[in-house]
Design an enzyme around this catalytic site. Structure first.
Site, PDB file in Angstrom:
ATOM      1  N   ASP A 230       5.732   3.102  -6.270  1.00  0.00           N
ATOM      2  CA  ASP A 230       5.811   3.768  -7.570  1.00  0.00           C
ATOM      3  C   ASP A 230       5.425   5.249  -7.435  1.00  0.00           C
ATOM      4  O   ASP A 230       4.467   5.584  -6.738  1.00  0.00           O
ATOM      5  CB  ASP A 230       4.827   3.061  -8.518  1.00  0.00           C
ATOM      6  CG  ASP A 230       4.963   3.503  -9.959  1.00  0.00           C
ATOM      7  OD1 ASP A 230       6.056   3.333 -10.518  1.00  0.00           O
ATOM      8  OD2 ASP A 230       3.987   4.016 -10.518  1.00  0.00           O
ATOM      9  N   GLU A 274       3.895  -3.441  12.211  1.00  0.00           N
ATOM     10  CA  GLU A 274       3.074  -4.414  12.962  1.00  0.00           C
ATOM     11  C   GLU A 274       3.480  -5.847  12.609  1.00  0.00           C
ATOM     12  O   GLU A 274       3.108  -6.785  13.299  1.00  0.00           O
ATOM     13  CB  GLU A 274       1.589  -4.268  12.584  1.00  0.00           C
ATOM     14  CG  GLU A 274       0.923  -3.020  13.092  1.00  0.00           C
ATOM     15  CD  GLU A 274      -0.471  -2.884  12.446  1.00  0.00           C
ATOM     16  OE1 GLU A 274      -1.045  -3.903  12.002  1.00  0.00           O
ATOM     17  OE2 GLU A 274      -0.948  -1.744  12.378  1.00  0.00           O
TER      18      GLU A 274
END
Ligand code: NOJ
Length: 556
Positions: A230, A274
């Protein structure tokens, strides 16, 4: 139960396509259709009139049938709901209005079981004023570590009674609010680019950065497939918080697109990388020009950034937007995204038929010139086919597949968007595109929930447009979307490349995407169709002409 991520290598090709070489080229998000769920308004399982996560889970089969690849869930976190949940008090929990963390896990599990990914909204620019950090800041002194997580400043003028600078809130009024000091006298001001209940974080503060790393990992560990970020371009503010120069465009404001913001998203990207499963970051960044917006999607930053909404029903203008977007984003190796509507804009059926010059922020009982629904639908359907035919990913806002119009008869007393109050009713705001969805024509609340309750009043046209009235009905808007999604996949429409076609009148957008010719007549006169098989058409074709406000896909 934690969900299993889909497609750990990110290389699942569309069902009808052979595998291609590079995982980056075939990554799911490059061509996905992502359906935006605004949870308050999607489906209400517990009957309190507000949609919830179990409601979403209960309707997943409808979304699988529609054929979308992923959901983007607008915020469902703990929140006083002053801005529809974009005022977050706890980024790592579910608001009781929407359910529990177990409900979230179940939704994710059930979506994944149906081959649908789930992206969450993350709201890093500000928190709610009910966030524990802000509550601590309010009871702490100027210059304290608690206040340093937000942007508290002394006011201007001899007694500090003027706001620290001239910034305005996006919802109207000043972007600063003054708080009392410990002794009850007027004290410092805090910055809120949105509602007073949404204080901005200070992203130069290491604690804020660490906290959001924690938040990202919290949801990634649960199996979320990515985040829509956002207000992605406003986290970093210019040093010294200088006044806005009113002669300059908003894109050059000291709270927009500061260079330091990119370092944050590089850091976030390294966290996502990751995790297995090709998780994505999507920027809500409306910054212009497009070449600057493309900075958000450089290879080590986000995966996608939203494109401008298609606002002009004008072929040369739309062609310009498409060309510039494809050029800017492909220059950095990113796909374009095509977004026709979202929870912040007048719904596309109504919007496209309003004169461009007086497109208001929301419509209401006192608005003039609101077009009749039946006149607006053809453009909305043609725009849907255009959006779904362009190379890249497409975002589809809930209810657009039903052809819903903006709801304009919400009484003032029922309005919830803070914009309405902060502009003293001058702007109606965004409630008209957030009205709870119609699922069943003859049920209470049109099947939104088990009873009559609905947090915004639903209009009677919902009976005609309810999903059960459209499902499997030839010619319905829902059937059009479903057919379009099947063809988009089977013909690899989103893979492009796009080639513009000559020989059509200027009011016709004409291009080829892979093996499919796309024609959209945005003018007021019909035009002859070229030879070839029509695969899909947004209105009935009587003969070999392309009527006004109509899109066709043809075999080429
Ligand atoms: C953008 C969101 O889409 C909108 O709904 C919200 O009000 C603002 N950001 C503030 O978070």
């Amino acid at each position: 139960m934690l969900a299993t991520p889909l497609d750990p290598l990110g290389t699942r090709p569309p069902a009808d396509e052979p595998s291609r070489a590079s995982p980056q080229v075939t990554a799911w998000w490059r061509t996905a259709v992502i359906y935006q769920v605004y949870p308050r308004s999607f489906a209400d399982a517990d009957g309190d009139g507000i949609g919830d996560l179990p409601g979403v889970t209960s309707r997943l089969d409808a979304l699988r049938r529609l054929g979308v690849d992923a959901l983007w869930l607008s915020p469902f976190y703990t929140s006083p709901q002053r801005d529809g949940g974009y005022d977050v008090a706890d980024h790592c929990d579910v608001d009781p209005l929407f359910g529990t963390l177990a409900d979230f896990d179940e939704l994710l599990h059930q979506a994944h079981a149906r081959g649908i990914r789930v992206i969450a909204d993350i709201v890093p620019n500000h928190s709610s004023d009910r966030h524990p950090w802000f509550q601590e800041a309010l009871t702490s002194t100027s210059g304290s570590a608690e206040r340093a997580r937000y942007l508290f400043r002394d006011g201007r003028g001899p007694d500090g009674s003027e706001p620290p600078n001239n910034w305005q809130s996006h919802f109207g009024g000043p972007a600063w609010t003054r708080v009392p000091a410990a002794d009850g006298t007027p004290g410092q001001w805090y910055l809120h680019l949105f509602d007073t209940s949404q204080p901005d974080f200070d992203w130069s503060n290491a604690e804020v950065r660490a906290e959001f790393r924690r938040v990202l990992r919290f949801w990634l560990d649960r199996g979320i497939d990515g985040f829509r970020v956002d207000v992605a371009s406003s986290l970093v503010k210019a040093d010294g918080l200088p006044d806005v120069d009113p002669s300059l465009d908003e894109d050059l404001a000291p709270y927009t697109g500061q260079p330091g913001v990119h370092e944050i998203y590089r850091d976030w990207r390294s966290i996502l990388d990751e995790y297995p499963g090709d998780r994505v970051l999507v920027a809500e960044s409306w910054i212009k020009p497009l070449t600057r917006r493309a900075d958000w999607v450089r290879p080590d930053e986000m995966h996608q950034a939203f494109n401008d909404l298609f606002d002009d029903w004008d072929a040369p203008t739309l062609r310009g937007i498409v060309e510039n977007t494809l050029a800017a984003f492909s220059a950095v190796g990113a796909p374009s995204t095509w977004v026709a509507s979202n929870h912040d804009t007048v719904r596309q059926a109504t919007r496209l038929s309003l004169p461009r010059s007086d497109r208001p922020n929301g419509l209401g009982p006192r608005s003039t010139g609101v077009p009749a629904y039946d006149d607006t639908l053809p453009r909305a359907r043609a725009l849907a086919m255009l959006t779904l035919s362009l190379p890249g990913a497409a975002y589809l806002y809930q209810g657009e597949e039903l052809g819903l119009p903006e709801v304009t008869d919400i009484p003032d007393a029922a309005r919830q968007d803070p914009t309405f109050a902060r502009t003293a009713g001058e702007q109606y705001g965004r409630d008209g595109c957030r009205v709870p969805l119609p699922w069943e024509a003859d049920a209470p609340s049109y099947g939104f929930g088990p009873g009559d309750a609905s947090w915004l009043p639903q209009p009677t046209i919902w009976a005609r447009l309810a999903r059960d009235r459209q499902q499997d009905v030839p010619g319905s808007t829902l059937t059009l979307y479903q057919d379009a999604l099947v063809l988009r996949r089977s013909r690899s429409l989103a893979a492009g490349p796009l080639v513009w076609l000559a020989g059509h009148p200027p009011h016709v957008l004409a291009f080829r995407s892979g093996r499919t010719t796309v024609l959209v007549n945005m003018g007021s006169t019909p035009t002859p169709l070229p030879a070839g098989d029509v695969l899909l058409s947004s209105t009935d074709l009587d003969d070999r002409t392309l009527p006004s406000d109509t899109a066709v896909w043809m075999h080429s």
